[in-house]
Every structure is written in structure tokens, then in C-alpha cells.
Design a protein around this motif. Structure first.
Motif, short mmCIF file in Angstrom:
data_model
loop_
_atom_site.label_atom_id
_atom_site.label_comp_id
_atom_site.label_asym_id
_atom_site.label_seq_id
_atom_site.Cartn_x
_atom_site.Cartn_y
_atom_site.Cartn_z
N ASP A 187 2.82 3.94 -1.85
CA ASP A 187 2.74 4.51 -3.17
C ASP A 187 4.14 5.16 -3.64
O ASP A 187 4.64 6.25 -3.23
N LEU A 209 -1.37 -6.41 -12.51
CA LEU A 209 -1.79 -5.07 -12.91
C LEU A 209 -0.90 -4.32 -13.71
O LEU A 209 -0.83 -3.51 -14.46
N GLY A 253 0.87 -1.17 0.16
CA GLY A 253 -0.12 -0.13 0.04
C GLY A 253 0.93 1.17 0.02
O GLY A 253 0.08 2.31 0.15
N ARG A 312 -10.01 -9.21 -5.53
CA ARG A 312 -10.23 -8.03 -4.85
C ARG A 312 -10.32 -6.73 -5.81
O ARG A 312 -9.97 -6.87 -6.81
N ASP A 313 -10.47 -5.68 -5.36
CA ASP A 313 -10.49 -4.26 -6.25
C ASP A 313 -9.19 -3.46 -5.86
O ASP A 313 -8.96 -3.79 -4.53
N TYR A 314 -8.55 -3.04 -6.72
CA TYR A 314 -7.35 -2.51 -6.23
C TYR A 314 -7.43 -1.06 -6.57
O TYR A 314 -7.88 -0.51 -7.74
N ARG A 315 -6.63 -0.16 -5.61
CA ARG A 315 -6.74 1.26 -6.41
C ARG A 315 -5.48 1.66 -6.67
O ARG A 315 -4.51 1.01 -6.74
N TYR A 316 -5.50 2.69 -7.42
CA TYR A 316 -4.44 3.46 -8.30
C TYR A 316 -4.04 4.57 -7.48
O TYR A 316 -4.60 5.29 -7.25
N ALA A 317 -2.52 4.73 -7.74
CA ALA A 317 -2.03 6.10 -7.12
C ALA A 317 -2.47 7.22 -8.11
O ALA A 317 -2.45 6.75 -9.32
N GLN A 318 -2.40 8.21 -7.60
CA GLN A 318 -2.65 9.44 -8.46
C GLN A 318 -1.48 9.79 -9.28
O GLN A 318 -0.19 9.75 -8.94
N ARG A 372 -0.69 4.33 -14.67
CA ARG A 372 -0.99 4.37 -13.13
C ARG A 372 -0.41 3.45 -12.42
O ARG A 372 -0.07 2.36 -13.10
N VAL A 373 -0.27 3.69 -11.06
CA VAL A 373 0.54 2.80 -10.39
C VAL A 373 -0.50 2.08 -9.38
O VAL A 373 -1.08 2.56 -8.47
N PRO A 374 -0.59 0.58 -9.67
CA PRO A 374 -1.38 -0.10 -8.80
C PRO A 374 -0.95 -0.25 -7.29
O PRO A 374 0.37 -0.43 -7.18
N LEU A 375 -1.78 -0.06 -6.20
CA LEU A 375 -1.53 -0.23 -4.90
C LEU A 375 -2.40 -1.60 -4.44
O LEU A 375 -3.49 -1.62 -4.31
N GLY A 376 -1.59 -2.24 -3.53
CA GLY A 376 -2.39 -3.21 -2.67
C GLY A 376 -2.79 -2.60 -1.38
O GLY A 376 -2.29 -1.81 -0.65
N GLU A 405 -0.35 -2.02 -17.04
CA GLU A 405 0.18 -0.74 -17.22
C GLU A 405 1.41 -0.60 -18.08
O GLU A 405 1.64 0.33 -18.78
#
Lengths: 402, 408
Positions: free
Chosen positions: A261, A297, A259, B402-408, A279-283, A301
Motif C-alpha cells: 500500500d 480499477l 500488495g 479476482r476480487d480486489y481489496r482497497y487500502a484504507q 481508494r487505492v486498489p491493491l493486488g 478511482e
């Protein structure tokens, strides 16, 4: 090696009944621990099917549960840094291929970036594009391998691995055509790259990346990512907390799975990464499943970056004609060049004293540093979890041991 | 002999009986002995060859599943036969390899384990009805006997794991015991309704009880075509995979974790014997599964009875084995705690529920007509599916994509 040197503290003559130390070599040796009673000490590796080379972990087991894990490495030490301090700057490039031999192109890249900083060299536009293209290709190759080998560690009797290797082989064919070698590419040069890719090569890469590779990713996602056994095995296994990851200097997909970044392509925006939209995926959990998903992921990208780079690549020279490779003598000084290699932050630290050889040549190897934290991730888990946790760390012993 | 019996069934049986009759009647013991020896020789020959070709078929099929050709090099007298001579080359290799016994090994156990691996799995073959007249030993308690013999093979794995004085072997032995004991229970539980339905533990009587067809000879009366039989069959297959240490339950040999498990310290022919024992175990359990749930040697449709019964048995057995290979090429391995949890928290309760479903099915045997039959089916399926969904949900709690979030 006597038993007490293997696991300091747990195995001393005092913990054995009188007359039983050293233990009889003909029995399976147990480690005595006042809290757990008799424990089993197993040396996994350096010859083991899933230690990914000659890595070794000394594990102390309570049944199947790991109560102690000590990574042991150095079996593949090749004196890399000292070698580089005794040869010219240019002659080190092929040696860097042998660090992370699954992604030699990014190794080259990190090294030439350090030298370019040291000698203040510039790279022409097309050269940067070519570097990004082969660098992202190396990432795809690396992540393909990782996903395949991780699933093999999970006990799939080779099936997904061989499909991953099929795709990797097709990318390696392209790499071989461009650089002359499948794995030991020796491709980057100070101020650019060694050969300019032909338009035909670029077109074929584009065809492959538009067609078969996304198909492979979709197949992988459909057949494996949602598999119940995969979920049960990997979710919650080998959890790495973000604070620990930061403190330990973890980088790359492993850090982002926890998690945090931090992607050097975004942080440092080296080369021309600021021009690409990705984009940069985060767990959120930092477990093996997140680390697996980060790779999946990131491949998507990387595909995006590759498509943009192949679309925008300008004409012109791929190498700065003024850049001097042979007999390079940078002014005295120091430089640290780093990139986001597939496994994490790969950095080269160079000190020049004005001679044709670097005075000091130091590598920051991502897989070595990512490996140091293995025990924290494995304690309290089973042997089977330790194996997949190690698999998800993504190590190449050539880089760990150097 | 029934009217529909295939000529190829009755003719060999009659000729064989006639040959045995050549022995004078006062030497009944000799008759018994000859008949037993012939049965043993036939079983060893047929299943020995089936073992050999199962190994090569498995390797070829795995190859195809994995986008590669599989073994295709071995040739005998210039004939390559797509690599199907591979097992003979393997046998020569295994026989000529050095047999290494670790210095620290318990030599007696180390020697006995591979012998036992083949011996105990072969015992089970005695009670399987291979065809209409082909039950080598028609015991009253055939099913019980089969499982008794099978239980001994657990001992063999423990012997092998212990005797090598190897830590991986020991871990494997621990895993194997936990696994085999856990899955023995659901395996036995799903056999109980079959025994209930047939009213006997004798294997050939169980096959006979599944004879006959409905709808003008199109739908067979196999146990698998009832709600309890279907559920029982599924549980049986899962438990059989675990009992034979096959993927996804191949923990005792989990290559990526504990090298080769209990086989780590075995080489040469002893290793080959383990291999053989393992495959005999698979063939035996598959044979039992065919007997209990898939109607044994019965033909699926009445008009297909002209094909001899042993061929039907063979076809079902081979299909079963191919399914096992397919599973191996596809699935991942479970962890030991997940595996035992699967047995105790899902399969055992479902097996118990299945007993109730079977009882319901048998109590309502007199319900006639399509509507009542549909009610029977739906009730039976609901009785088994609702517990399955509930138990399965608790087993997989907290797991999911799971769903994953992305950094901005």
C-alpha cells in the motif's frame, strides 16, 4: 559486438569445442551452458514490435523458457538532465513533456512542484484543482494506452487497442483544446497553470466523464477482464513478490499490484489530494493480471476524483499573479518534488546555486526503475510471458532513457 | 440426375460432358488430360480470386471490427469499389519488391519453402466436392489424401523456419511443429465418426450420405445436426484454427513475440506465396469442414434446391471463412504450453469420447418417434458434455476473476 560481451559468464571461448570460437556467423548461435546444454540467445529489440520503442532485452532461451534476461536501454538517451542544467528553470518545462510522452501533464506537474518547493512559491486554489483535473486526465489517458497495448501484446490483433485509442483520442481532443497540444502540453507554470480552463471546457469534460468514458470501462470489463484466454495468459505470469518490489524501489500500480500500500497521493498528500475521496486498489498476487487490474480499477478511482474536482472547483485565478516564471533565480538550496505519476513515483531533484539555471537537475523516472527488475519477473517464464510482463510494467522509453 | 436438381447444376455438367465427348473415344487419355487441366485451371482461377478477395475482406472486416474503415484507397480507372481492388495493388507490390535472401540462409530450402506452401495446400483442393457434379478427383480415400497433403505443409513451415537462419524463425518453427502435431490428432479423431457414419472415406460419398431432409424437407440430415456431429464440428473448427495458424492459435507468427515467425526472413513475392498458401490452407480446411459436417453442397431445406449446389457450397465456405475472421478480430493468443495442453488434455480425450457418442448414435438409429429421439439426443449430449465440463474444469483450474481489496 562479440558474443561474450553479450552475456558475461555464459559465453566464453572455453565453453566451445576447440576451433569453434568465435562461432560461425552463418549458423544460429547457441550459448553453451554446462547445466542446460545448448541455449539460444536472442536479442529482442531495439527493433521489435512489442518492446514499446527502442528497448532491448537480451534473452537466453532454453527452448521457450527464459534462463537469462538482460535489459539494455539508452537508445533514446537525449541528455535531458544535462540540457536542463544549462537552460533556465522555465525553459525546462517543455523538455519534461518529452519524458513520459503519454502523460506529459504529470511530468510538468512533478517538475513545477520541485521548483515551487525550491523557490517557495504558492499555487492558488483554482490552480491546484486544475492541476488535479489534468493530472487525473493524464492518468486516464496513460492507463487507457497501457491496457490497450498490453492486450495487443497478448495477441489481439489491435482490436482492444484501437478502442482504447479512440477514448484516448477524445480525451486528447480536450487536452489539445486546453493546452494547444495533444501530447506535448507544456501546461504547468510555477505558481499555477498556463491557461485557465473555460467553464465550457470543464462542462464538456464533465459530460464526457459522466457518459462515454464509464461506458468504455464497462465494455472493457465485460468483454476482456473475464476472458478465459486473458486469465490463462496473465494469471501467474511475471510474478513480482512484495519484498523484492520494495527492495528494488518499484512504485506505482506495479508496486500496488504486489500488495504494497503505497500511493504518493495518500502518503504525501501533495497538492490537494487530501480533499478527495478515493481508494487505492491493491493486488494479492503481483502477476500480470493484477497489474492489468490495478490500471482498470485506478481508472475508476480517477473518475471519482475527477467528478469531485469538477464539482468543487472554485472561481479565482488559476495562477499566482505574483509568481515569477521568467528569469527565476531561486535561493541556493535543494528540493525534491514528487508526485504519483501514472507509472509510479516521478520525482525531480533540484539544487540551486542562485543562478538562473539549476546546479543539479535529477529525475527519478518511475518506468526506468520499474524496468530494472524485469529479469527477476521473467526468469523461468516463456518468451510470450516476458513480452506481456514487459507490457504490464508500463514503460515509455522517453522516460527510461531520458 | 434427380428430380430436384437445379437446372444450373445439370446444364453445365451435360454441356461439359458433351464437349469432352468431342474427343474421339480411342483417345481416352487425352480426355482425361483435358478434363484434369480444366479442373486445375478452374480451381486456380476460382480459389485464386477467392484468396484475393478473402484478404481484402479480412482487412475490411477487421477494420470495421476495430472502428476504422479498412483499406479503401485503391482505385483502378477511377473506380474505387470500396477498396476491393486492394489485392491487385498488393500483388503488384509483392511482385515488384526486392526478394532478399539472407547471406546465411540455406538458399535451396529458402526457395523451396514458399513454393511448397502453395503446392501442398493446393493438393487438398482436388478431393473437395464443390457441387453435385463437381468433385475434381473422387478418390476412395479422399479424406485420407486431404490430410496427407495437409501434413506436408507442416514440413514447409519447418523448412521456412530453419532456412532463414533467424532465431525468431527457428522459435516459430519449433512452435509450429508442436502446434501442428498436437492438433492433427483431434482433427483426425473427429473425422473418424463421419467416416463411420458414411461408411466411406470418399468425400463425395460423405456428402451424398448427408442428403435428405426430415420434417417435410425442413431439417437436413447434416452431420452437424447430431450430438456427435455438433461436438465434432466444434472440435474440428478449433483444430482447424490451430492447423491454419489462425488466431487464437497464431503462435508461429505471434507478431508481438517473435516478429513474423517463420516469415521473418521472407520478402516480396515469396512472402506473398506464403500468404497465399496460408489462405489456401484456410479455404481448403473450411471446405473440408463444410463437406464433412455441414452437408457439403446440399441445400439446407428441400425447397431451396433450385439454388445450384456449388452456390450452397460457396455460401457455407464463405460463412466459415468470415467466422474465422471474426475470431481473429476478437480473441487473444494462447501460450504454447496452454495450446498443446488444450489439444492433448481436452480435444483429444473429447475426440475419443465423441467416437463413443457416434457409435451410440449409430447403434440407436432404429429408435423411432419423438420421445426416443429426444432420449437419443439427451443421452448423446450428456455423454459429450459431462466429460467436457470435467476436463475443462481441470484445464482452467485456479483461474478466474479476482476480487480486489482497497487500502484504507
Amino acid at each position: 559486438m562479440t558474443p561474450d560481451t553479450l552475456t558475461p559468464g555464459t559465453l566464453t571461448p572455453g565453453t566451445f569445442p576447440p576451433g569453434t570460437f568465435p562461432p560461425d556467423a552463418t549458423t544460429v548461435r547457441a550459448v553453451h551452458d554446462d547445466f542446460h546444454g545448448d541455449l539460444l540467445e536472442v536479442s529482442m529489440g531495439p527493433h521489435h514490435p512489442s518492446t514499446h520503442g527502442v528497448f532491448r532485452m537480451n534473452v537466453v532461451l532454453d527452448g521457450e523458457i527464459i534462463v537469462k534476461l538482460q535489459p539494455v536501454f539508452g537508445y533514446l538517451h537525449r541528455n535531458h538532465e544535462k540540457l536542463a542544467e544549462n537552460i533556465s528553470y522555465l525553459a525546462s518545462i517543455p523538455y519534461t513533456d518529452r519524458l513520459d510522452y503519454l502523460a506529459s501533464l504529470t511530468n510538468n506537474w512533478a517538475y513545477v512542484i520541485a521548483v515551487e518547493k525550491l523557490a517557495s512559491l504558492t499555487v492558488p486554489e483554482r490552480g491546484e484543482y486544475v492541476r488535479v483535473i489534468v493530472g487525473e486526465l493524464a492518468r486516464l489517458i496513460n492507463h487507457c494506452c497501457l491496457v490497450g497495448f498490453l492486450l495487443n501484446d497478448l495477441g489481439t490483433s489491435f482490436t482492444p487497442l484501437l478502442y482504447s485509442l479512440r477514448e484516448r483520442e477524445r480525451m486528447l481532443d480536450l487536452v489539445e483544446e486546453l493546452t494547444g497540444s495533444r501530447m506535448m502540453c507544456n501546461y504547468m507554470r510555477f505558481g499555477g497553470v498556463r491557461v485557465d480552463p473555460s467553464p465550457d471546457w470543464l462542462a464538456r469534460l464533465k459530460t464526457y466523464l459522466e457518459g462515454d468514458f464509464p461506458k468504455f470501462l464497462a465494455e472493457q470489463d465485460a468483454l476482456l477482464t473475464g476472458n478465459e484466454i486473458l486469465l490463462a495468459r496473465t494469471q501467474g505470469a511475471g510474478i513480482l513478490k512484495p519484498d523484492l518490489a520494495i527492495n528494488a524501489g518499484i512504485t506505482g500500480p506495479m508496486l500496488r499490484a504486489s500488495g504494497v500500500d503505497y500511493d504518493i497521493r495518500k502518503v504525501e498528500r501533495y497538492s490537494i489530494y487530501d480533499r478527495f475521496d478515493f481508494r487505492v486498489p491493491l493486488g494479492d498476487h503481483g502477476d500480470t493480471y493484477d497489474r492489468y487490474m490495478m490500471r482498470m480499477l485506478e481508472m475508476h478511482e480517477s473518475l471519482k476524483i475527477l467528478r469531485q474536482a469538477l464539482r468543487d472547483i472554485p472561481a479565482g485565478p488559476a495562477t499566482d499573479p505574483k509568481a515569477k516564471s521568467r528569469g527565476l533565480r531561486p535561493k541556493p538550496g535543494e528540493a525534491y518534488g514528487r508526485i504519483e505519476a501514472p507509472k509510479g513515483e516521478l520525482g525531480f531533484y533540484l539544487i540551486s546555486d542562485g543562478s538562473p539555471q539549476p546546479y543539479r537537475y535529477r529525475i527519478r523516472p518511475p518506468s526506468f526503475i520499474n524496468l530494472t527488475i524485469l529479469e527477476d519477473m521473467c526468469l523461468g517464464q516463456t518468451v510470450a510471458d516476458a513480452v506481456i510482463t514487459l507490457g504490464s510494467v508500463d514503460i515509455v522509453l522517453g522516460e527510461v532513457d531520458r | 440426375m434427380t428430380a430436384h436438381e437445379s437446372f444450373l447444376d445439370s446444364w453445365p455438367a451435360e454441356k461439359y460432358a458433351a464437349l469432352l465427348d468431342l474427343i474421339p473415344a480411342q483417345y481416352a487419355w487425352l480426355r482425361w488430360l483435358v478434363s484434369a487441366l480444366v479442373a486445375i485451371a478452374l480451381i486456380l482461377a476460382v480459389f485464386g480470386l477467392l484468396f484475393a478477395f478473402t484478404t481484402v475482406t479480412e482487412r475490411k472486416l477487421l477494420g470495421r471490427f476495430q472502428n476504422r474503415p479498412g483499406p479503401n484507397r485503391v482505385r483502378i480507372l477511377g473506380i474505387r469499389a470500396f477498396g476491393f481492388f486492394q489485392p491487385f495493388a498488393d500483388a503488384v507490390k509483392a511482385l515488384t519488391k526486392e526478394d532478399i535472401v539472407p547471406a546465411a540462409a540455406d538458399k535451396i530450402l529458402h526457395f523451396l519453402a514458399p513454393a511448397g506452401a502453395v503446392f501442398f495446400t493446393l493438393l487438398g483442393f482436388a478431393v473437395i466436392p464443390y457441387g453435385r457434379h463437381l468433385t475434381p478427383l473422387d478418390l476412395d480415400a479422399g479424406v485420407l489424401y486431404f490430410f496427407a497433403a495437409g501434413a506436408a505443409s507442416e514440413l514447409v513451415i519447418f523448412m521456412a523456419g530453419w532456412s532463414g537462419r533467424n532465431k525468431y524463425s527457428l522459435l516459430s518453427a519449433m512452435r509450429a511443429l508442436a502446434q501442428l502435431i498436437s492438433f492433427e490428432l483431434p482433427l483426425l479423431l473427429v473425422v473418424v465418426p463421419v467416416v463411420l457414419a458414411a461408411g466411406t472415406l470418399g468425400t463425395s460419398a460423405i456428402v451424398t450420405a448427408q442428403g435428405g431432409w426430415s420434417l417435410g424437407g425442413l431439417i437436413p440430415h447434416w452431420n452437424v445436426l447430431t450430438p456427435w456431429g455438433l461436438a465434432g464440428f466444434v472440435i474440428f473448427v478449433i483444430a482447424a484454427l490451430a492447423e491454419t495458424n489462425r488466431c487464437p492459435f497464431d503462435l508461429p507468427e505471434g507478431e508481438s513475440e517473435i516478429i513474423a515467425g517463420h516469415l521473418t526472413e521472407y520478402s516480396g513475392f515469396k512472402y506473398a506465396l506464403f500468404f497465399m498458401g496460408e489462405y489456401f490452407g484456410i479455404i481448403g480446411l473450411c471446405g473440408l469442414g463444410v463437406t464433412l459436417f455441414l452437408g457439403g453442397w446440399q441445400a439446407p431445406c428441400a425447397f431451396l434446391q433450385f439454388i445450384p449446389s456449388y452456390l450452397w457450397f460457396g455460401l457455407k465456405l464463405v460463412a466459415f471463412i468470415l467466422f474465422f475472421i471474426w475470431i481473429r478480430a476478437t480473441l487473444l493468443r494462447l501460450r504454447i504450453d496452454q495450446l498443446t495442453r488444450l489439444a492433448w488434455k481436452l480435444l483429444v480425450p473429447l475426440g475419443l469420447v465423441n467416437l463413443g457418442v457416434a457409435a451410440f448414435w449409430m447403434l440407436t438409429a432404429s429408435w423411432d418417434g419423438p420421445v426416443l429421439l429426444a432420449v437419443r439426443w439427451l443421452a448423446g449430449l450428456a455423454l459429450i458434455l459431462i466429460p467436457y465440463v470435467l476436463l475443462g474444469r481441470s484445464l482452467g483450474a485456479g483461474l478466474g476473476p479476482r476480487d480486489y481489496r482497497y487500502a484504507q
